[in-house]
Design a protein around this motif. Structure first.
Motif, short mmCIF file in Angstrom:
data_model
loop_
_atom_site.label_atom_id
_atom_site.label_comp_id
_atom_site.label_asym_id
_atom_site.label_seq_id
_atom_site.Cartn_x
_atom_site.Cartn_y
_atom_site.Cartn_z
N SER A 1 0.91 -1.25 0.02
CA SER A 1 0.10 0.00 -0.31
C SER A 1 0.77 1.29 -0.16
N ILE A 2 2.11 1.34 0.81
CA ILE A 2 2.91 2.62 0.81
C ILE A 2 3.57 2.45 -0.58
N ALA A 3 4.08 1.38 -1.07
CA ALA A 3 4.61 1.63 -2.29
C ALA A 3 3.66 2.12 -3.36
N SER A 4 2.57 1.73 -3.40
CA SER A 4 1.54 2.37 -4.43
C SER A 4 1.17 3.70 -4.31
N SER A 5 1.10 4.08 -2.98
CA SER A 5 0.81 5.36 -2.91
C SER A 5 2.11 6.38 -3.17
N LEU A 6 2.94 6.01 -2.92
CA LEU A 6 4.18 6.68 -3.01
C LEU A 6 4.94 6.83 -4.55
N VAL B 1 11.97 1.75 -3.92
CA VAL B 1 12.40 0.41 -4.30
C VAL B 1 11.81 -0.60 -3.05
N VAL B 2 11.50 -1.85 -3.45
CA VAL B 2 10.81 -2.55 -2.40
C VAL B 2 11.71 -3.81 -2.34
N VAL B 3 12.04 -4.41 -0.98
CA VAL B 3 12.47 -5.41 -0.67
C VAL B 3 11.68 -6.44 0.17
N ARG C 1 5.85 -12.22 -3.99
CA ARG C 1 5.21 -11.06 -3.92
C ARG C 1 6.08 -9.74 -4.47
N VAL C 2 7.44 -10.23 -4.63
CA VAL C 2 8.38 -9.05 -5.47
C VAL C 2 7.86 -8.97 -6.74
N GLU C 3 7.49 -10.21 -7.40
CA GLU C 3 7.21 -10.37 -8.87
C GLU C 3 5.82 -9.59 -9.12
N ALA C 4 4.99 -9.76 -8.32
CA ALA C 4 3.70 -9.34 -8.20
C ALA C 4 3.62 -7.97 -8.07
N THR D 1 6.09 -6.01 -9.01
CA THR D 1 6.84 -5.37 -10.00
C THR D 1 5.79 -5.24 -11.08
N TYR D 2 4.89 -6.16 -11.35
CA TYR D 2 4.00 -5.87 -12.43
C TYR D 2 2.81 -4.88 -12.15
N SER D 3 2.51 -4.68 -10.84
CA SER D 3 1.44 -3.83 -10.67
C SER D 3 1.59 -2.66 -10.30
N GLU D 4 2.85 -2.25 -10.05
CA GLU D 4 3.47 -0.66 -9.70
C GLU D 4 4.70 -0.45 -10.30
N ASP D 5 4.91 0.93 -10.48
CA ASP D 5 6.14 1.44 -10.99
C ASP D 5 7.20 1.39 -9.78
N VAL D 6 7.86 0.24 -9.45
CA VAL D 6 8.64 0.27 -8.55
C VAL D 6 10.04 -0.69 -8.97
N LEU D 7 11.02 -0.41 -8.31
CA LEU D 7 11.91 -1.41 -8.33
C LEU D 7 12.07 -2.36 -7.50
#
Length: 447
Positions: free
Chosen positions: A14-19, A26-28, A34-37, A39-45
């Motif tokens: 949720s935080i990644a999506s909002s920001l 960048v998400v770890v 989870r990481v793959e999902a 990556t496909y759903s949000e504009d994040v590394l």
């Protein structure tokens, strides 16, 4: 700003999506799925690995991060992550915990655990519950401008006196502004205009002085909002339940707590002398009837599992309780709970994500409340000389703002100012505004 989020569960995602729209995120996470999902759903590394592992943090380029948010479901992992980051980076660290003992330690020793800002899931959930309990008929309540302003969401029943009225007809309050209407309670948040019709079973969002918000609550449902809240039953002696009862007592409300486990019930009775504690099964209809649950102004179900909390809340409603509020651990069940009869469902992870998101916004955005669904927000900003509002009337400034913005309230030197078209906004004013999701970036730059 570069934000590193450790943990891609409900809170982290949720935080990644909002920001992600306005920041480099960048998400770890240790779970590759989870990481793959994400990556496909949000504009994040995204990086797969343990956030407490220095090699993984270096792979995520922690040294470039401005903010690191440790948001896994494990307190010790989050604290270890922040401590590691504190050694190898100058990033501002935010740690999420569930247990209040860590929060108490951190508050007593600022900077403990290498954490710059700590949020406690149970405490935030309890505070959200108490705000809703204190304003009968409200679905969500958030304070702004040091409590001088409140944002509240209200469901409008089909038989409400204001159902079918336009916003202009329903707006009979000097110090309150309608900012948004969500059709059928779960639609896209639309700006509230004078000719917008408030349909039955819709949801309205208002911003104003707390007194005016309460007057508006009475206009929606005169009988339900007329009386003072005096009798609140907390079902379940979980940490969230205990914190809720404690904060209710601090407001002069004498809570009743129902806890099945005798030892825990005894512990609560010793820790909360202002509460009446029962050791019993709260899903026993005969017990609920015998203890006059029908007299309760509100029942808060916090039993640790969604199934039990839902059952307890619905039983209390069936026995005649005025209002049922339930803690929902799984965010996907929130709509289900409210569809089948629970008045307000509070998801602790969503509340936590909102608090962390608020803190990581641009530094001038002092408070943020997320209007679900759709990502619209109510934000508080202190006006500086570069703001498009500075020294101009709201009407003049609106020409330079996108359509999806409504100025809901202004405070000046701690005093409430009712925003009208001819109101001149001054440098130093605190402006509380509704912003539609697609206007976030433009508004952030201009306000």
């Amino acid at each position: 700003m570069r934000v590193l989020v450790v943990g891609a569960g409900e809170v982290g995602s949720s935080i990644a999506s909002s920001l992600s729209d306005s920041h480099e995120v960048v998400v770890v996470d240790i779970d590759p799925e989870r990481v793959e999902a994400l990556t496909y759903s949000e504009d994040v590394l995204a990086v797969t690995g343990d956030g407490t592992d220095l090699d993984v943090l270096e792979e995520a380029e922690v040294e470039k991060a401005d903010v690191v948010i440790a948001s896994t479901d494990d307190d010790e992992t989050n604290l270890a992550t922040c401590a590691t980051v504190d050694v190898v980076s100058d990033a501002f660290t935010i740690g999420r915990v569930e247990h209040t003992n860590y929060l108490e330690t951190w508050r007593g020793h600022e900077g403990a655990f290498g954490v710059d800002f700590m949020v406690c899931t149970d405490l935030l959930a309890a505070e959200a519950i108490v705000r809703v309990v204190g304003l009968p008929t409200a679905h969500e309540v958030d304070p702004f401008a040091d409590g001088c302003v409140e944002m509240a969401e209200f469901d409008v029943p089909a038989d409400s006196p204001i159902a079918g009225e336009t916003v202009a007809e329903a707006d009979r309050f000097e110090e309150l502004t309608f900012v948004a209407v969500l059709e059928n309670g779960n639609g896209h948040a639309e700006v509230a205009r004078g000719d917008t019709v408030i349909q039955g079973d819709s949801r309205v969002v208002v911003v104003g002085r707390p007194e005016s918000v309460r007057e508006f609550a009475r206009s929606i449902e005169p009988e339900g909002a007329a009386g003072r809240v005096e009798d609140v039953v907390v079902i379940g002696g979980s940490t969230t339940g205990e914190l809720t009862a404690e904060r209710l007592a601090s407001r002069g409300i004498h809570p009743r707590i129902i806890e099945f486990d005798e030892n825990r019930a005894r512990e609560l009775a010793e820790r909360l002398p202002a509460a009446t504690v029962y050791s019993h099964d709260a899903t026993d209809p005969e017990f609920l009837s015998r203890e006059h649950i029908e007299d309760a102004d509100a029942v808060v179900a916090t039993l640790g599992t969604d199934e039990r909390s839902l059952l307890a809340a619905l039983l209390a409603k069936r026995e005649g309780a005025e209002r049922a509020i339930a803690v929902v651990e799984q965010a996907r069940y929130v709509d289900l709970f409210e569809t089948v009869g629970v008045d307000v469902a509070v998801n602790p992870r969503r509340v936590t994500a909102e608090e962390i998101t608020r803190f990581t916004r641009e530094r001038r955005a002092e408070n943020v409340a997320i209007i679900e669904p759709g990502g619209a927000e109510v934000v508080e900003v202190e006006v500086d000389e570069d703001s498009v509002l500075a020294g101009r009337t709201i009407l003049d400034a609106s020409a330079d703002l996108p359509d999806g913005v409504v100025v809901g309230a202004i405070t000046r030197n701690g005093e409430y100012v009712t925003p009208r078209g001819d109101t001149v906004v001054e440098v130093g004013d605190h402006v509380v505004a509704f912003v539609q999701a697609d206007a976030h970036d433009e508004v952030s730059a201009k306000l």
